[in-house]
Design a protein around this motif. Structure first.
Motif, short mmCIF file in Angstrom:
data_model
loop_
_atom_site.label_atom_id
_atom_site.label_comp_id
_atom_site.label_asym_id
_atom_site.label_seq_id
_atom_site.Cartn_x
_atom_site.Cartn_y
_atom_site.Cartn_z
N ARG A 155 -1.41 0.17 -6.23
CA ARG A 155 -2.53 -1.09 -5.70
C ARG A 155 -3.63 -0.58 -5.71
O ARG A 155 -4.89 -1.46 -5.80
CB ARG A 155 -1.85 -1.89 -4.34
CG ARG A 155 -2.96 -2.87 -3.94
CD ARG A 155 -2.51 -3.27 -2.64
NE ARG A 155 -3.59 -3.88 -1.74
CZ ARG A 155 -4.62 -3.42 -0.88
NH1 ARG A 155 -4.67 -1.87 -0.95
NH2 ARG A 155 -5.46 -4.13 -0.35
N ARG A 156 -3.71 0.53 -4.95
CA ARG A 156 -5.39 0.96 -4.77
C ARG A 156 -5.92 1.44 -6.28
O ARG A 156 -7.03 1.39 -6.41
CB ARG A 156 -5.21 2.61 -4.14
CG ARG A 156 -6.49 3.11 -3.69
CD ARG A 156 -7.12 2.42 -2.48
NE ARG A 156 -8.36 1.63 -2.97
CZ ARG A 156 -8.58 0.56 -2.20
NH1 ARG A 156 -8.14 0.26 -1.16
NH2 ARG A 156 -9.75 -0.14 -2.63
N GLN A 157 -5.09 1.95 -7.22
CA GLN A 157 -5.49 2.30 -8.46
C GLN A 157 -6.24 0.96 -8.97
O GLN A 157 -7.16 0.94 -9.61
CB GLN A 157 -4.66 2.89 -9.20
CG GLN A 157 -4.15 4.30 -8.80
CD GLN A 157 -5.36 5.09 -9.38
OE1 GLN A 157 -6.04 5.56 -8.21
NE2 GLN A 157 -5.26 6.04 -10.42
N MET A 158 -5.37 -0.26 -8.95
CA MET A 158 -5.93 -1.31 -9.58
C MET A 158 -7.05 -1.90 -8.88
O MET A 158 -7.99 -2.40 -9.70
CB MET A 158 -4.66 -2.40 -9.52
CG MET A 158 -3.36 -2.03 -10.43
SD MET A 158 -2.57 -3.69 -10.21
CE MET A 158 -0.97 -2.81 -11.15
N VAL A 166 -1.27 -1.47 -14.91
CA VAL A 166 -1.32 0.06 -15.34
C VAL A 166 0.01 0.60 -15.78
O VAL A 166 1.17 0.21 -15.39
CB VAL A 166 -1.52 0.91 -13.89
CG1 VAL A 166 -3.01 0.53 -13.57
CG2 VAL A 166 -0.56 0.52 -12.84
N PRO A 167 -0.15 1.25 -16.98
CA PRO A 167 1.44 2.07 -17.52
C PRO A 167 1.70 2.93 -16.52
O PRO A 167 1.06 3.55 -15.85
CB PRO A 167 0.50 2.63 -18.85
CG PRO A 167 -0.86 2.12 -19.09
CD PRO A 167 -1.18 1.81 -17.75
N ILE A 178 3.02 -1.89 -14.73
CA ILE A 178 3.27 -2.40 -13.45
C ILE A 178 2.05 -3.57 -13.33
O ILE A 178 0.96 -2.99 -13.71
CB ILE A 178 3.24 -1.32 -12.08
CG1 ILE A 178 3.44 -2.36 -10.98
CG2 ILE A 178 2.12 -0.56 -12.12
CD1 ILE A 178 4.04 -1.73 -9.85
N THR A 179 2.31 -4.69 -12.81
CA THR A 179 0.76 -5.58 -12.94
C THR A 179 0.80 -6.14 -11.43
O THR A 179 1.36 -6.04 -10.70
CB THR A 179 1.50 -6.80 -14.21
OG1 THR A 179 2.39 -7.56 -13.35
CG2 THR A 179 1.65 -6.16 -15.49
N LEU A 240 -1.40 -4.58 -23.49
CA LEU A 240 -0.31 -3.66 -24.06
C LEU A 240 -0.94 -2.49 -24.21
O LEU A 240 -2.05 -1.96 -24.55
CB LEU A 240 -0.03 -4.18 -25.49
CG LEU A 240 0.65 -5.62 -25.34
CD1 LEU A 240 0.47 -6.26 -26.92
CD2 LEU A 240 2.02 -5.46 -25.41
N PRO A 241 -0.11 -1.41 -23.63
CA PRO A 241 -0.40 0.05 -24.02
C PRO A 241 -0.24 0.46 -25.37
O PRO A 241 0.36 -0.20 -26.34
CB PRO A 241 0.94 0.85 -23.31
CG PRO A 241 1.45 -0.03 -22.51
CD PRO A 241 1.25 -1.38 -23.18
N VAL A 242 -1.30 1.29 -25.89
CA VAL A 242 -1.34 1.76 -27.34
C VAL A 242 -0.78 3.33 -27.24
O VAL A 242 -1.04 4.01 -26.64
CB VAL A 242 -2.93 1.85 -27.78
CG1 VAL A 242 -2.87 2.13 -29.06
CG2 VAL A 242 -3.45 0.52 -27.46
#
Length: 266
Positions: A155-158, A166-167, A178-179, A240-242
């Motif tokens: 949560r802190r990173q977002m 975040v992947p 996680i969204t 989407l992650p690349v």
């Protein structure tokens, strides 16, 4: 194109004096990520899944159930609204400049619709977008967490990086994502199922692996933006992650596509 030709006219709103539980029910029922907030039918704010996740995950809100919060205490109050006659490219520029995910559309009689980044995504289709690859548009700076990180760290990173997903990477391998929606649901379930006196200590024990979606979809950096747009529209994924040779080399989101559309429109 005028923005009124892109907006959604099916308006789902909530009154500022209703409680947060009511907002959550509407978000789930209509499978939407944000709600315009009204007071006597006048637009006074907007509330999103990210706002709810941020509020319920904060230390100040510890031990308080969603039913104890009014929508007015969670919503964003400084709402930016635009007229339906504004050009599509101008609205895209405004959303990027202000870092917002949606814009209510108004006329002299009040709110007539709403447009979100998701509404722009289907426009990234056709010959021009077939010729543009993911690597030209993606964000190369990837904010990631590990499965063993605490949920409050995710949560802190977002919050710090102003991202909605975040992947999850373990040993250089993409194992999940996680969204904001995941965070919101996790905090709600936690408050429902854990006695109030234990919540302050136990919230720190929830790990990313307990909440993340496993085996996430990914794209290659050579894929066309047109194909990515189709995947987002079909799945409802906002980002989407690349992946290249098993490594996460970037992430492509609706914001990146919105930025591309704004650039082409200008």
């Amino acid at each position: 194109m005028q923005i009124k030709n892109l907006m959604s006219e099916d308006l789902i709103t909530i009154d500022k004096d209703q409680n947060l539980s009511d907002a959550l029910k509407l978000l789930r029922k209509h499978n939407i990520s944000r709600l315009p907030v009204t007071n006597n039918k006048e637009l006074v704010g907007i509330i999103s899944e990210r706002d709810v996740a941020n509020k319920l995950g904060s230390s100040k809100a510890e031990s308080m159930p969603a039913s104890r919060f009014h929508v007015s205490s969670v919503m964003v109050k400084d709402v930016i609204a635009v007229p339906g006659t504004m050009r599509l490219g101008e609205v895209a520029d405004l959303m990027l400049e202000k870092g917002i995910g949606s814009v209510p559309i108004v006329d002299d009689n009040g709110m007539i619709g709403i447009v979100s980044k998701a509404d722009f995504t289907p426009l990234a289709n056709g010959i021009i977008f077939d010729k543009i690859s993911v690597k030209e548009v993606m964000s190369k700076e990837v904010v990631a967490v590990s499965s063993s990180d605490r949920l409050i760290h995710a949560r802190r990173q977002m919050l710090d990086y102003k991202v909605g997903r975040v992947p999850v990477i373990d040993d250089d391998e993409l194992i999940g994502i996680i969204t904001s929606k995941d965070l919101m649901r996790a905090f709600i379930n936690f408050r429902k199922n854990v006695p109030e006196k234990h919540q302050k200590s136990q919230i720190k024990e929830i790990l990313v692996e307990d909440v993340m979606s496993s085996n996430p979809s990914s794209v290659s950096k050579e894929m066309s933006i047109s194909d990515v747009s189709k995947i987002m529209v079909e799945t409802g994924y906002n980002g989407l992650p690349v992946v290249e040779n098993g490594d996460v080399v970037g992430i492509i989101t609706q914001t990146d596509i919105l930025r591309l559309i704004a650039k082409l429109e200008s």
